[in-house]
Design a protein around this motif. Structure first.
Motif, PDB file in Angstrom:
ATOM      1  N   SER A 135       9.029  33.551  10.156  1.00 11.20           N
ATOM      2  CA  SER A 135       9.535  32.635   9.125  1.00 11.20           C
ATOM      3  C   SER A 135       9.639  31.213   9.666  1.00 11.20           C
ATOM      4  CB  SER A 135      10.859  33.090   8.528  1.00 11.20           C
ATOM      5  OG  SER A 135      11.596  33.847   9.433  1.00 11.20           O
ATOM      6  N   GLN A 136       9.935  31.064  10.971  1.00 13.32           N
ATOM      7  CA  GLN A 136       9.894  29.726  11.587  1.00 13.32           C
ATOM      8  C   GLN A 136       8.473  29.170  11.511  1.00 13.32           C
ATOM      9  OE1 GLN A 136      11.632  27.397  12.731  1.00 13.32           O
ATOM     10  NE2 GLN A 136      13.576  28.132  13.537  1.00 13.32           N
TER      11      GLN A 136
ATOM     12  N   GLY B 207       7.741  28.142   7.955  1.00 13.30           N
ATOM     13  CA  GLY B 207       8.521  26.958   7.613  1.00 13.30           C
ATOM     14  C   GLY B 207       7.912  25.688   8.188  1.00 13.30           C
ATOM     15  N   HIS B 208       7.255  25.808   9.335  1.00 16.36           N
ATOM     16  CA  HIS B 208       6.685  24.632   9.972  1.00 16.36           C
ATOM     17  C   HIS B 208       5.255  24.322   9.533  1.00 16.36           C
ATOM     18  CE1 HIS B 208      10.106  24.950  12.769  1.00 16.36           C
ATOM     19  NE2 HIS B 208       9.910  23.656  12.948  1.00 16.36           N
TER      20      HIS B 208
ATOM     21  N   LEU C 216      10.131  20.509  -0.228  1.00 17.76           N
ATOM     22  CA  LEU C 216      11.124  21.583  -0.285  1.00 17.76           C
ATOM     23  C   LEU C 216      11.855  21.585  -1.622  1.00 17.76           C
ATOM     24  CD1 LEU C 216      12.359  20.953   3.296  1.00 17.76           C
ATOM     25  CD2 LEU C 216      10.924  22.833   2.533  1.00 17.76           C
TER      26      LEU C 216
ATOM     27  N   ALA D 135       9.082  27.692   0.138  1.00 17.67           N
ATOM     28  CA  ALA D 135       9.236  27.024   1.437  1.00 17.67           C
ATOM     29  C   ALA D 135      10.716  26.836   1.762  1.00 17.67           C
ATOM     30  CB  ALA D 135       8.525  25.673   1.415  1.00 17.67           C
ATOM     31  N   GLN D 136      11.485  26.518   0.711  1.00 18.27           N
ATOM     32  CA  GLN D 136      12.917  26.321   0.902  1.00 18.27           C
ATOM     33  C   GLN D 136      13.574  27.629   1.362  1.00 18.27           C
ATOM     34  OE1 GLN D 136      14.847  24.824  -2.662  1.00 18.27           O
ATOM     35  NE2 GLN D 136      16.651  26.028  -2.130  1.00 18.27           N
TER      36      GLN D 136
ATOM     37  N   LEU E 146      12.156  30.076   2.877  1.00 17.52           N
ATOM     38  CA  LEU E 146      11.736  30.380   4.245  1.00 17.52           C
ATOM     39  C   LEU E 146      12.584  29.605   5.252  1.00 17.52           C
ATOM     40  CD1 LEU E 146       7.861  30.322   3.904  1.00 17.52           C
ATOM     41  CD2 LEU E 146       9.288  32.285   4.444  1.00 17.52           C
ATOM     42  N   LEU E 147      12.829  28.335   4.928  1.00 19.16           N
ATOM     43  CA  LEU E 147      13.610  27.533   5.863  1.00 19.16           C
ATOM     44  C   LEU E 147      15.041  28.041   5.948  1.00 19.16           C
ATOM     45  CD1 LEU E 147      12.160  24.048   5.093  1.00 19.16           C
ATOM     46  CD2 LEU E 147      12.338  25.058   7.349  1.00 19.16           C
TER      47      LEU E 147
END
Length: 470
Positions: A290-291, A294-295, A437, A443-444, A446-447
């Motif tokens: 997930s990192q 997110g990136h 985001l 994406a949100q 995931l972050l």
């Protein structure tokens, strides 16, 4: 004075350079030849200035490895002025110096090849594969050395990249694999090193492998410090090394080395070659899928590179922003590549459009990041259960014609990096626009899974770029 024929040829070579380039070349020649001409001038006969090997070595001892200085000298010496045996004098005349510059910096393969033959081997006649290999390794090593010496690595340095020694050998092998005999065959392995190659074959190679001319140009311009500051007529050196963002001061050593950066960058679409920006490193951001998502989601075209536990290094170029979805994405500019133990790029075959795939948190479809091939049988796959991956290609990946890239078909990830290439896409909205985001709940989410709070600065990471100047 010189014979007319000679001065005409010399004037033709000189006329290839703009006036400011000519005076730059004059300045470098004068500096190299010292004041050898001044004593004679007093008695009314001006002795012609010349350059000796010793003078060249004295001036070049830091910018270039000794072996390359000797090769440049042999190249200059090989230039035949009006039928005088060129081996006669050990000194380089001004005409030889200018013609050398003209042929190697402005000439075609035909004009370059005689000089290159003498740089490969001092003696006339065909050269062996082993001699070409030594020349090519010297050339690449000199490019890395001189760009580092002149501080022209644009944000990369020898501390934040992998040791270049194996990269020099890998890139030399890659360029040598393009050598074709007159009958079209490509000798390989030990056979290549023992084969004799004549001038026509080398000319064909220089014509087809643009890196040789580009590298020579860098070694001459940056090594002899000639024409280096003038706007370059040939734009080839412009994006040889992309600007590097996001690695400075983070104590990280990239999985890339300088030769592989140069080689992979040359295969990117031209508009993406000017800049790479680190988005993700498992060593900085932790080993979590997930990192990773997110990136890299919605960050524009990027390069994914990883190293398996056996030390193999490989990856892929994604031509589009990654999106989390159950369909294949991307286009035919995507490719897979290998960096170690061999350096190679594998481009699309036209067989299918399975360029890139990213999925996360789905019950029905495979979850992970993939490029090429098909579900369960990717050319490159990193599982959402982070750390597991596969590279399946019996005998070749259908999408990219790549072989198995990892040491074992199913591998364990040792380290992974993602580099955005080119400029940040508009949609990633930094300045005053909505953040991605705000419009992409996935994406949100995931972050948030990755443990970043909503108001955290880190959410809009692309901004860091402004501080990280070259």
């Amino acid at each position: 004075e010189m014979g007319n024929a000679e001065s005409n040829a010399y004037r033709n070579h000189l006329s290839r350079f703009l006036p400011e380039e000519q005076s730059d070349i004059d300045g470098v020649f004068d500096a190299l030849s010292g004041s050898s001409g001044s004593a004679g001038a007093k008695n009314g006969k001006a002795t012609k200035k010349t350059v000796t090997l010793a003078a060249l070595q004295a001036r070049q001892s830091e910018p270039l490895p000794e072996q390359m200085t000797l090769r440049l000298y042999n190249g200059m010496k090989s230039i035949d002025l009006t039928g005088k045996p060129s081996g006669l004098s050990d000194q380089i005349a001004k005409e030889q110096f200018v013609i050398f510059m003209s042929n190697l910096l402005k000439g075609n393969a035909d004009e370059k090849v005689t000089i290159i033959m003498r740089m490969i081997s001092k003696t006339e006649g065909p050269v062996t594969g082993k001699q070409i290999q030594e020349f090519t390794e010297d050339l690449i090593m000199s490019v890395v050395h001189v760009l580092n010496y002149r501080k022209e690595l644009r944000g990369w340095n020898l501390e934040n990249t992998r040791d270049s020694a194996s990269g020099v050998k890998a890139l030399a092998s890659q360029l040598l694999s393009e050598l074709k005999l007159a009958d079209g065959t490509k000798p390989v392995g030990p056979q290549l090193l023992e084969t004799n190659f004549d001038q026509r074959v080398i000319e064909d190679w220089v014509y087809r492998v643009p890196q040789i001319s580009v590298f020579l140009s860098v070694v001459i311009r940056q090594g002899l410090h000639v024409l280096h500051s003038l706007p370059d007529q040939s734009k080839d050196i412009l994006n040889l090394v992309p600007g590097c963002k996001g690695i400075k001061g983070r104590g990280l050593v990239s999985l890339f080395d300088i030769p592989s950066i140069i080689y992979i960058n040359s295969h990117l679409p031209a508009e993406l070659q000017h800049k790479w920006r680190l988005l993700f490193s498992s060593r900085l951001h932790g080993e979590s899928f997930s990192q990773l998502c997110g990136h890299l989601v919605n960050k524009g075209p990027c390069i994914v590179i990883l190293k398996d536990l056996d030390g193999y290094i490989f990856g892929g170029f994604a031509s589009h922003s990654w999106e989390v979805k159950p369909q294949f994405q991307g286009d035919n500019r995507c490719f897979l590549f290998s960096v170690f133990p061999s350096l190679a790029v594998y481009t699309y075959t036209g067989y299918n459009d399975h360029y890139m795939y990213l999925n996360h948190g789905q019950q029905t479809m495979p979850n992970g990041l993939g490029m090429g091939g098909q579900h369960g049988y990717f050319g490159l796959w990193v599982d959402s259960d982070y750390g597991k991956g596969h590279s399946k290609a019996k005998p070749r990946c259908t999408t990219y014609n790549s072989p198995q890239l990892s040491a074992k078909e199913d591998f364990t990830v040792d380290a992974m990096e993602v580099w955005a290439v080119g400029d940040l896409p508009e949609s990633a909205g930094t300045k005053g626009k909505k953040s991605i985001l705000d419009v992409d709940p996935e994406a949100q989410a995931l972050l948030e899974m990755a443990g970043k709070s909503r108001q955290s600065e880190g959410l809009r990471e692309p901004i860091e770029e402004d501080e990280d100047d070259d």
